[in-house]
Structure formats: structure tokens, C-alpha cells
Motif scaffolding. Structure first.
Motif, PDB file in Angstrom:
ATOM      1  N   THR A  98      59.501   9.147  55.138  1.00  0.00           N
ATOM      2  CA  THR A  98      60.420   9.367  54.016  1.00  0.00           C
ATOM      3  C   THR A  98      60.506   8.115  53.145  1.00  0.00           C
ATOM      4  O   THR A  98      60.435   8.183  51.921  1.00  0.00           O
ATOM      5  CB  THR A  98      61.832   9.725  54.555  1.00  0.00           C
ATOM      6  N   THR A 141      48.527   6.097  59.980  1.00  0.00           N
ATOM      7  CA  THR A 141      48.577   7.482  60.471  1.00  0.00           C
ATOM      8  C   THR A 141      49.812   7.706  61.340  1.00  0.00           C
ATOM      9  O   THR A 141      50.453   8.752  61.270  1.00  0.00           O
ATOM     10  CB  THR A 141      47.317   7.791  61.301  1.00  0.00           C
ATOM     11  N   LYS A 142      50.147   6.709  62.167  1.00  0.00           N
ATOM     12  CA  LYS A 142      51.342   6.828  63.011  1.00  0.00           C
ATOM     13  C   LYS A 142      52.606   6.667  62.167  1.00  0.00           C
ATOM     14  O   LYS A 142      53.584   7.395  62.352  1.00  0.00           O
ATOM     15  CB  LYS A 142      51.299   5.769  64.123  1.00  0.00           C
ATOM     16  N   MET A 189      53.105   7.458  59.172  1.00  0.00           N
ATOM     17  CA  MET A 189      53.358   8.642  58.364  1.00  0.00           C
ATOM     18  C   MET A 189      53.596   9.887  59.210  1.00  0.00           C
ATOM     19  O   MET A 189      53.979  10.921  58.693  1.00  0.00           O
ATOM     20  CB  MET A 189      52.177   8.892  57.414  1.00  0.00           C
ATOM     21  N   ASP A 190      53.333   9.797  60.498  1.00  0.00           N
ATOM     22  CA  ASP A 190      53.458  10.995  61.330  1.00  0.00           C
ATOM     23  C   ASP A 190      54.895  11.183  61.827  1.00  0.00           C
ATOM     24  O   ASP A 190      55.653  11.953  61.255  1.00  0.00           O
ATOM     25  CB  ASP A 190      52.472  10.921  62.499  1.00  0.00           C
ATOM     26  N   ASP A 191      55.285  10.464  62.873  1.00  0.00           N
ATOM     27  CA  ASP A 191      56.598  10.732  63.483  1.00  0.00           C
ATOM     28  C   ASP A 191      57.395   9.459  63.729  1.00  0.00           C
ATOM     29  O   ASP A 191      58.373   9.477  64.472  1.00  0.00           O
ATOM     30  CB  ASP A 191      56.409  11.497  64.804  1.00  0.00           C
TER      31      ASP A 191
END
Lengths: 189, 415
Positions: free
Chosen positions: B179, B210-211, B213-215
Motif C-alpha cells: 500500500t 517481490t516479497k 509487494m506480496d504480503d
């Protein structure tokens, strides 16, 4: 291309909100350039954030005593209650990993040594060292570990990232990471 | 039934009429004299009205882990293990949550009103947030475990606190890092972030975009109250399923960058072996039987509920298998509750102990099909010499065997 790989699922997750407008929430403020400069102590292996200043191992040897390093790490960096700073005495080896877990010999980049002294030393007075002092202390530790042999060699933002650490290319990168991937391809566990 | 009740009521009424309150007291005393009662009654106290405390009979406590005392000579806290053996659900109480720090750390004493988070580097709009501003943004509430890379059972360990106590699980609330990164606008080529805390060593870790932007979650709440100081108050990053060191505490700064930064934290996890590096990043499928476990004694043959915890950095726990005969036969344990991604999951099974020596084990299978290995399986996979003790590369997720002797005593049976 790599950017697309994570942006696409990200956009889908946030749904129409992200696609409609950006920034979305307008919460938070923009930092000033001075704020960013003051906060930003990260140092890339390429050294682009290294500040002005310079130092030598010769000067670093004095600072090692004056700044209290020797009090915890021992007068020669091997005999204190804090971690050892000089490679273990294992003679000539073809693999620098055998020198032990000693930052100024094991780290693939001299920038990591500079960065850690700058952000984390000395204990209880972190952040108090001037850039010149950090360059000199870094040079001294590299000198103690035979990474550099000239105690008058000047380390600065240009020369420090070029120091050839023995493990420069001798370490395993972590794999690219994507959601839902197993830890290691072909490893069932 | 009706008449009896009526009689008793009348008796009590009469007693009260004759001798007032004292008679009522005497009557209830005689009725309850045979029952176990409390040791006493605690009068209200303002401080406990304001913030509760546990029973004085509960002495469950954390212990220093890994051979270095916390606090150490300098007053630094290093590694502290949670008493898993005293826990029955999946939430680790905040006061007992395990703790790990980079080189040993003092705990930053942070005024949340003054705390700021900066996001800068390869972004279109660098941003600074107050804690109040972060709380205005859309939040998520998720259960996640955190586990230290050093959570590794060895033969000297006797209890589950020693073998597995460097992992804990909490409910976290905060804002997804994605976010904030979208709000800042990530530039092309920004493949990494460096996340940094405010402790005196300003611990920083490189984390793949990648991490991020993931969770990855920036948590300000933990188990229903602000994140505890030992866990990163007022703001802690959670990189779910990644080793503990990536879950940066006292988070102050996120720099979006184009390369792996080889911070001191990154250096600390450095290895020469690519397989070890890969296996020391995302936590593998793992489980341990907690009740009963090492150091405890079964009072005798008969019925026991056996229960434990399972988790994986690869996602949800799909299944847990258990054995009571040292791995000869395996059967499915019952999963209690709904498994959550990268969260401790409770499993249990009903067991009738016949009083003979046996060995209990559990193994976790996660939703991406990874299976928790025995140490022998790991040794076989890597063709390790049979005459040497097995060595698990990277983070140790091997099966924990508990041997139960005929006297009921329970021992760590690790090879």
C-alpha cells in the motif's frame, strides 16, 4: 521486465483503486532533501552513498585506542570480550571462509565494514564517529586482516568500494523469490 | 426435586431469620467444606484494574537461548526463547513472545508521537508517515509466526523450549507495505528494499521487492495492543515466512534500491553454499509435538490428548502426520481451527499410551507440497556420510522425535 512480474499481481490485488489514481490516499508528507540525506545511512556495495572524507590505517590505529574500540575488542582486535576483528590464525588458505566469521575479512565488500562501524559502533555512542574516522577505522581493520598492506593507503568514497575483498565473488546469493515457491528447486523438504 | 428445593430454601430462610448473616455463612461453609476452594480472595487494586496480571501460581517464563545470557555483560538482550510447553493455543502471549536481536540490543524507548517512517530511494514520491497517519490507511489483521534462523534442536536440548522456543505466533494488525510502496510509486529497476530499525545498531535487511509487494506487513498492533517494545514498538515489519532477521523491529526507514545491499544483517546470514543460502531464507514446513514433550513425565498409561504446533514459510499447513512408533506408521492428526498462511497451526490426536517405551513424532505438509523431513531423510538427500550425525542445511525444519520411557519420562531423541 522484472518490475512487471510483481506489479501485475499487485495491481490485481488492490483492484480498481490502484488503477484509478496514484497516489491514492494522500496521507503522509514529502521529506525534504536534507531530511533524506540525514536519515539515509545505507551504503550500497557500489558505494554511491559514501560521504566525503578519507582515512588511512595509520590514523585508524590511533583511533582504535582513542575511541575505545580496544576496550571491548582488545588492543590487537583479538583478545577482547566483544567479537574478534582479526582473521583466525589458520596460516595460508585458498578459501577466505576458513579465516572465520570476522567481518573485515569475510565480508565480500569493504562497504559493509564501513557501514557497520558507521551505524553500529562504538557501543553506547553509535553515530558519533565522523566520516574521516570511519574511513580510517575501516582501513585499519582491513590492514589488520592483510586485505590492504599499506597503512598510508587513502580510503575514500572512490577507493573504498574498489577494495578487492577475498570473498568478493565467493558467496552464495539468495535465490529470486516469488510467492508460493518452494525453498529450493528439486528439494522436497 | 421441587419439594426438596423448597425445604432447603425454607431452612436457609429460617437460619437467616434466627442468626442473621453469620448463619448463612456457616451454612454455605458446611456445604462447601469438602470442595477445593481458592487460596484466598484478592482485593481490587487500581493497577490491576487498569492492566491485568496472571495468577501468582503461573510461573511460565522465557529463557536465554543459544549459550549467551540475556541480558549479557553489556546489558544487551540477544536470544530469548518462549515456553512453548506452557502454551495450549496458537497465540503466543506478547509477554512471552520469543526475542532475537542482531548483535544483542538495548530496547529503544520510543515515543510513538515522535516516531516517523520514511520511504525513499527509487520512488516517485518519497514519503514520511507519523504513526497516526499509518493508522489512517487501510489495515489488515493477520496471524503470523516469526522464527529465528537459530531455532535448531540439538542433543543437548532437553525441553521443547530449548529445541523450538525461538518461534512465536501473534495476531498482527498494520498496513501492507505494498500500500505504501504504491503510494510512493516504485520506479523501474527497484528490485530490493532495505528496511532499517532505530535500535543502536540500526539493524537493516535487504528484502526482495517481490516479497515487499506480496504480503509484507508493517504492524503497529500485536495481540490486541500496541506491538511490545521487545517486538519493535511502535512499528514492526513482518515478512511472513521469512527468517526472523527480516522482520525488522522499530522500523524507521525503507529505502527502495536496485541491488542487494549486503548490510551487516545480510552479511550475518552469508554462506558459500547456494543450497544453504536458499534453505536459510524462507522457513520450511515444520512442526513439533508440545504436549507431551521433553522434560515432562507422563503419570501413567492411559488416555492423553497429544497436541503440537505446525507452520511453514511456504503458506498454509495442509496436513500434519504423527507417529507413535518412531516413524514406522504415520496417521493424520486433526487440525484444530482454520490454518492461516505463515501462522502456527494447532494439531492434535487422541492417544492411549500402553505404558511401553515409544517415540512420538510429527511432520508438517504445507499447501505447496513441501514435506517436513526426518534428519535421516535430509542426510540421504545430500548423500551425507552415514557414520556422521546428520546435518540440516539452512534453517533446520527437521522432525523432532520425543522418546517416552516406560517410567513415563520424555526425552529428546534427536540423532
Amino acid at each position: 521486465m522484472r518490475l512487471l512480474k510483481y506489479l501485475l499481481p499487485g495491481v490485481m490485488l488492490l483492484g480498481f483503486v490502484a488503477q484509478a489514481q496514484s497516489p491514492t490516499y494522500g496521507v503522509g508528507r514529502a521529506p525534504t532533501a536534507a531530511e533524506i540525506e540525514a536519515w539515509d545511512i545505507a551504503i550500497a556495495p557500489t558505494g554511491e552513498e559514501l560521504p566525503d572524507g578519507s582515512g588511512t590505517a595509520d590514523l585508524g590505529a590511533q583511533l582504535f585506542l582513542e575511541k575505545g574500540c580496544a576496550g571491548c575488542h582488545g588492543t590487537n582486535g583479538t583478545n577482547g570480550i566483544a567479537p574478534r576483528l582479526v582473521k583466525n590464525d589458520v596460516g595460508e588458505v585458498d578459501n577466505a571462509w576458513r579465516y572465520g566469521r570476522v567481518l573485515p575479512i569475510r565480508s565480500p565488500y569493504a562497504t559493509t565494514v564501513w557501514d557497520y562501524i558507521n551505524r553500529g559502533m562504538p557501543l553506547g555512542a553509535e553515530g558519533s564517529l565522523l566520516a574521516d574516522e570511519v574511513y580510517s577505522l575501516t582501513a585499519y581493520l582491513l590492514y589488520l586482516n592483510d586485505v590492504i598492506t599499506d597503512d598510508q593507503l587513502v580510503l575514500d568514497q572512490n577507493s573504498l568500494p574498489k577494495i578487492q575483498m577475498p570473498n568478493r565473488d565467493n558467496w552464495a546469493q539468495v535465490p529470486d523469490w516469488f510467492p508460493g515457491q518452494p525453498r529450493l528447486e528439486g528439494y522436497p523438504y | 426435586m421441587g419439594p426438596k428445593k423448597q425445604n432447603r430454601r425454607e431452612f436457609l430462610k429460617q437460619g437467616a431469620a434466627i442468626a442473621g448473616g453469620a448463619a448463612v455463612g456457616a451454612a454455605s461453609q458446611s456445604a462447601s467444606a469438602q470442595l477445593p476452594g481458592p487460596e484466598g480472595f484478592l482485593h481490587g487494586r487500581d493497577d490491576i484494574v487498569a492492566y491485568g496480571q496472571r495468577s501468582r501460581f503461573i510461573e511460565s517464563k522465557r529463557i536465554p537461548h543459544g549459550g549467551r545470557h540475556s541480558p549479557d555483560t553489556f546489558g544487551l538482550d540477544f536470544h530469548i526463547a518462549t515456553p512453548l510447553q506452557d502454551q495450549h493455543g496458537v497465540i503466543t502471549p506478547s509477554s512471552l513472545f520469543y526475542m532475537g536481536t542482531t548483535r544483542g540490543s538495548y530496547i529503544p524507548d520510543i515515543d510513538p508521537e515522535k516516531h516517523r517512517l520514511m520511504i525513499h530511494g527509487l520512488v516517485d514520491n518519497p514519503l514520511v508517515f507519523t504513526m497516526e497517519e499509518l493508522k489512517r490507511l487501510p489495515s489488515v489483521t493477520r496471524m503470523h509466526f516469526v522464527e529465528c534462523a537459530g531455532n535448531r534442536s540439538n542433543r543437548r536440548h532437553t525441553t521443547v523450549q530449548e529445541t523450538h522456543g525461538m518461534t512465536s505466533n501473534a495476531e498482527w494488525t498494520g498496513v501492507l507495505l505494498s500500500t505504501l510502496l504504491k503510494e510512493a510509486g516504485v520506479k523501474e529497476g527497484a528490485d530490493w528494499i532495505v528496511a532499517e530499525g532505530v535500535e543502536e545498531v540500526k539493524g537493516a535487511s535487504s528484502i526482495p521487492m517481490t516479497k515487499a509487494m506480496d504480503d509484507t506487513l508493517l504492524a503497529y498492533s500485536m495481540n490486541g495492543e500496541p506491538v511490545r517494545p521487545q517486538q519493535g514498538f511502535p512499528l514492526r515489519m513482518l515478512a511472513p515466512g521469512f527468517e526472523g532477521i527480516f522482520n525488522v523491529k522499530w522500523l524507521r526507514r525503507i529505502k527502495v534500491v536496485d541491488q542487494y545491499y549486503m548490510t551487516y544483517n545480510d552479511y550475518g546470514h552469508l554462506t558459500q553454499d547456494p543450497a544453504t543460502a536458499a534453505l536459510g531464507y524462507q522457513i520450511g514446513p515444520k512442526s513439533v509435538i508440545v504436549h507431551p514433550s521433553g522434560g515432562q513425565t507422563l503419570p501413567g498409561a492411559g488416555y492423553y490428548q497429544v497436541s503440537g504446533l505446525a507452520w511453514s514459510g511456504g503458506g498454509k499447513v495442509a496436513r500434519v502426520e504423527v507417529t507413535t512408533d518412531g516413524g514406522e506408521t504415520w496417521f493424520d492428526a486433526e487440525i484444530r481451527g482454520e490454518p492461516q498462511a505463515m501462522a502456527h497451526t494447532l494439531f492434535a490426536f487422541e492417544w492411549e499410551w500402553d505404558g511401553s517405551p515409544c517415540e512420538l513424532q510429527s511432520r508438517c505438509i504445507d499447501e505447496i507440497g513441501q514435506v517436513q523431513p526426518s534428519r535421516a531423510e535430509v542426510a540421504e538427500f545430500w548423500n551425507q556420510p552415514a557414520d556422521q550425525p546428520p546435518r540440516v542445511r539452512g534453517q533446520d525444519n527437521s522432525i523432532q522425535p520425543w522418546r517416552i520411557e516406560s517410567d513415563g519420562s520424555i526425552h529428546n531423541a534427536i540423532a
